[in-house]
Design an enzyme around this catalytic site. Structure first.
Site, PDB file in Angstrom:
ATOM      1  N   CYS A   3       0.864  -1.179   0.000  1.00 55.00           N
ATOM      2  CA  CYS A   3       0.000   0.000   0.000  1.00 55.00           C
ATOM      3  C   CYS A   3       0.897   1.224   0.000  1.00 55.00           C
ATOM      4  CB  CYS A   3      -0.980  -0.020   1.170  1.00 55.00           C
ATOM      5  SG  CYS A   3      -0.210   0.013   2.816  1.00 55.00           S
ATOM      6  N   TRP A   4       0.452   2.313   0.580  1.00 53.43           N
ATOM      7  CA  TRP A   4       1.248   3.547   0.533  1.00 53.43           C
ATOM      8  C   TRP A   4       2.523   3.444   1.358  1.00 53.43           C
ATOM      9  CZ3 TRP A   4       1.931   7.618  -2.321  1.00 53.43           C
ATOM     10  CH2 TRP A   4       2.584   8.743  -1.809  1.00 53.43           C
TER      11      TRP A   4
END
Length: 349
Positions: free
Chosen positions: A95-96
């Site tokens: 993810c981020w």
């Protein structure tokens, strides 16, 4: 479990069956690890909703809402894109920042029995590796430029050299732009996406062997060539290709057939040259286009606009020319012969 990567090559060589980006679609569209698929655990609207609840109500309520949404979206992915995956499937998830979104999805996948790893640091670690490669450190690759005036089939030659086993970096192909006001080929990637594609392409090349790159300006359409690549290009020796103006004009009229067929687009592109060439000259070019005299138009554009600009740039930079290749009549056979010679020049130094 999480796994750390310190370089672009490590990312690309990681022994996983599928790389899954669980960020929202807009994040994925801007940039992602090349080859990754997007299975968002929160849509753009859902991500915004969770953020609003976090700021305006409480972190607890935001986590509760986020967990429900992640579980619901994970179920859709498991019953949809992942439905055919067997028990031995090994995905890599990010993810981020390698936080809640990727770990929440990974926990669900592990409960099924899949051997899942999460990228430590998430997308930010990928971006850090790309910046390190293209911004912070000099390229280890030995770059050689293919240079020549407009219409000398440089992109075509690049592809032919690649077909012969030569190492090439196709900047225009990766940027989805042919490098002039007439060069648009559709939507370009975002700058970060462009850099990710460049980094992946370079990581697959052998730094011991030379890499052929088309001579470009520092911008290709709306995109900037990253500093490490640009520095290598500025210092690189060149193979200069040439052909008579008439042969180049014929080739260019064929190569830009898509633009030739769109009269309105052609007129709009020509109008962009008014600040540089004046109304009278551009009006003359527009009349050629309206009459369908595209070979004459190509010749006029090169003789009056592009060739003088190339000559001025070369006089300013005084590049090292390693060899010169004459393309003759620019026929298929002539271009194939030129590509063979360029491929030999690359390997023999």
């Amino acid at each position: 479990m999480s796994i750390a990567f310190s370089s672009v090559r490590q990312f690309l060589d990681a022994p996983f069956d599928t790389v899954i980006d669980v960020r929202a679609p807009s994040e994925f569209a801007e940039d992602h690890v090349p080859g990754a698929i997007n299975l968002p655990v929160l849509s753009d609207a859902e991500r915004a909703e969770v953020g609003t609840v976090y700021k305006q109500q409480s972190p607890f309520l935001a986590r509760k809402l986020g967990a429900a949404l992640v579980a619901r979206n994970a179920a859709d992915h498991i019953e949809g894109p992942l439905a055919d995956k067997e028990g031995g499937w090994q995905p890599l998830v990010y993810c981020w920042r390698g936080g809640q979104r990727s770990n929440s999805f990974a926990i669900i996948l592990r409960q099924i029995g899949w051997r899942v790893e999460v990228v430590e640091g998430g997308y930010k670690s990928w971006r850090k590796a790309v910046i390190g490669m293209l911004h912070d450190a000099p390229l280890p690759h030995r770059v050689v430029l293919i240079d020549g005036n407009t219409g000398t089939a440089k992109t075509d030659l690049l592809q032919r050299v690649a077909a012969r086993g030569g190492q090439v970096l196709d900047l225009e192909g990766i940027a989805n732009h042919r490098g002039s006001i007439f060069g648009g080929m559709g939507d370009q990637p975002a700058q970060k996406g462009f850099e990710s594609r460049l980094a992946a392409a370079l990581a697959r090349l052998d730094p011991v062997r030379p890499v052929l790159v088309e001579a470009e300006s520092s911008r290709i359409g709306e995109l900037s060539v990253p500093p490490s690549i640009w520095a290598a290009m500025c210092a690189a020796p060149r193979i200069e290709v040439s052909a008579e103006l008439s042969a180049r004009a014929r080739y260019l009229a064929e190569a830009y057939a898509d633009l030739v067929e769109d009269a309105e687009l052609m007129a709009a592109r020509l109008d962009q040259l008014i600040p540089l060439q004046g109304h009278a000259r551009v009006e003359a070019w527009r009349e050629m286009a309206a009459k369908g005299d595209f070979v004459d138009l190509a010749g006029a554009l090169m003789a009056q606009h592009y060739d003088p600009r190339y000559d001025k740039s070369r006089a300013r930079h005084a590049p090292e020319v390693r060899a010169r290749v004459d393309l003759g009549d620019m026929s298929e056979a002539a271009r194939e012969g030129a590509a063979a010679r360029i491929a030999d020049l690359l390997e023999t130094g």
